[in-house]
Design an enzyme around this catalytic site. Sequence first.
Site, PDB file in Angstrom:
ATOM      1  N   ASP A 139     -11.465   3.078   5.714  1.00  0.00           N
ATOM      2  CA  ASP A 139     -12.690   2.863   4.939  1.00  0.00           C
ATOM      3  C   ASP A 139     -12.524   1.690   3.979  1.00  0.00           C
ATOM      4  OD1 ASP A 139     -11.110   3.900   2.905  1.00  0.00           O
ATOM      5  OD2 ASP A 139     -12.253   5.772   2.701  1.00  0.00           O
ATOM      6  N   LEU A 179      -7.443   5.319   3.791  1.00  0.00           N
ATOM      7  CA  LEU A 179      -8.633   5.973   3.222  1.00  0.00           C
ATOM      8  C   LEU A 179      -8.524   5.942   1.708  1.00  0.00           C
ATOM      9  CD1 LEU A 179      -8.689   9.349   5.227  1.00  0.00           C
ATOM     10  CD2 LEU A 179     -10.321   7.465   5.499  1.00  0.00           C
ATOM     11  N   HIS A 180      -9.565   5.519   1.033  1.00  0.00           N
ATOM     12  CA  HIS A 180      -9.538   5.632  -0.429  1.00  0.00           C
ATOM     13  C   HIS A 180     -10.909   5.604  -1.076  1.00  0.00           C
ATOM     14  CE1 HIS A 180     -10.057   1.270  -0.203  1.00  0.00           C
ATOM     15  NE2 HIS A 180     -10.468   1.321  -1.448  1.00  0.00           N
ATOM     16  N   ARG A 181     -11.980   5.448  -0.304  1.00  0.00           N
ATOM     17  CA  ARG A 181     -13.301   5.340  -0.931  1.00  0.00           C
ATOM     18  C   ARG A 181     -13.617   6.632  -1.662  1.00  0.00           C
ATOM     19  NH1 ARG A 181     -13.806   0.381   0.460  1.00  0.00           N
ATOM     20  NH2 ARG A 181     -13.702   0.238  -1.789  1.00  0.00           N
ATOM     21  N   GLN A 182     -14.099   6.457  -2.883  1.00  0.00           N
ATOM     22  CA  GLN A 182     -14.463   7.594  -3.730  1.00  0.00           C
ATOM     23  C   GLN A 182     -15.318   8.616  -2.965  1.00  0.00           C
ATOM     24  OE1 GLN A 182     -15.958   6.539  -7.772  1.00  0.00           O
ATOM     25  NE2 GLN A 182     -17.773   7.676  -7.221  1.00  0.00           N
TER      26      GLN A 182
END
Length: 363
Positions: free
Chosen positions: A287, A211-214
């Site tokens: 993501d 997970l890393h989407r802003q």
Amino acid sequence: MFAIILGTRPEIIKMSPIIRSCQRKNVDFFVIHTGQHYSYEMDQVFFEELGLPAPDFNLDVGSKSHAEQTGLIMTGIEKILIKEKPDVVLVQGDTNTVLAGTLAASKCSVHTDSSRTIDVGHVEAGLRSFDRSMPEEVNRVVADHLSRYLFAPTENAREHLCREGISEEKIFVTGNTIVDAVFENLALAKKRLDTVSGLGLSPNGYFLVTLHRQENVDARKRLEGILEGLTHIHESTGMPLVFPVHPRTEKMIASFGLELEGFQMIKPLGFLEFLQLESQARLALTDSGGVQEEACILHVPCVTIRSSTERPETVDAGANFLAGVDPASIISAADRMLARPRSWKNPFGDGMAGDRIIDIIAP
Ligand code: UD1
Ligand code: UDP
């Protein structure tokens, strides 16, 4: 002479087949690293594992707001382009590095004919999530419309570009260089390492989470909901959630003071380690753009924790399910993908995209 611009983890990985192709074909190139990613495990580890030459220039911009980061990269790149005068600049993907590299190159007149600027080649052109609230969508649209060469990974990406009025002669369907990178490195990874048992796991006995989407991790409620859905999947299956945590996500989990249950949290992995972990996972929940592609290539079912994807080929192939971000929909998407046979075809090409791209710009 070509300039290859990169700055983040996925750009290093997806540019690596292009760098290798330049080396094999004795094509003259230099590499500008913007320094958008700079932590060892987001940057240097990939140069080491993939045997890439050290960048010729490093702008060391680091983490900043979108405008500040983009502006700093543009200023740094412009100086280098004026001095080195490359014929073509290659950018890859949809990051701020891509936006800034494209803008700087396409306004930089270094040729004797002052009406000519530097040509930009956009690797992985034509992807669209159709969600302009994502910074990546803004970046990729701008890069596509300013580029002279658009290297579309699939026919679907080519169609997006044509629909936006981009002239057909600029577009080349090459496949995605991630296929080249996976094919080249998976065998190597298997020979060198045993990441899965090293983490105390058994093949097909764990879920892989990234997970890393802003928009997913910077908002507390959204992140809590996603983690709650994932914890439920752990509780109902008894399988661990192995979670190499991106530094943005690590920072947000700490600042929200969240306690995670059912997760085996680890540092981000090198590409060889990650490929091993990914190829033996029961399911990927992510993501990430690159992980959606790789899971599809590796025949690992994927649940995408987003409401849109710019990789619809994976969904159409039956390899990926777009879950949205609500806990209940993540849980039901996982059930659905766990039951799915792994018989789909890889839609991203034959692993020769790097060579094809270099043959087009350096015939
Ligand atoms: C960026 C890209 C995203 C891409 C992702 C790949 C943009 C707008 N976003 O997102 O499209 O999917 O890279 O991973 O270009 N940090 C570190 N060390 C690092 C890099 C980042 O600690 O080496 C931390 C910093 O706290 C930073 C945060 O991560 O503020 C976010 O980094 P940034 O590069 O702004 O965005 P990413 O989320 O990495
Ligand atoms: N990756 C990696 N180690 C990790 C997580 C991901 O090497 O711990 C690789 C993964 O194999 C893929 C790429 O990083 O090739 C995806 O990058 P990321 O998810 O950061 O960005 P995105 O693809 O969403 O832009």
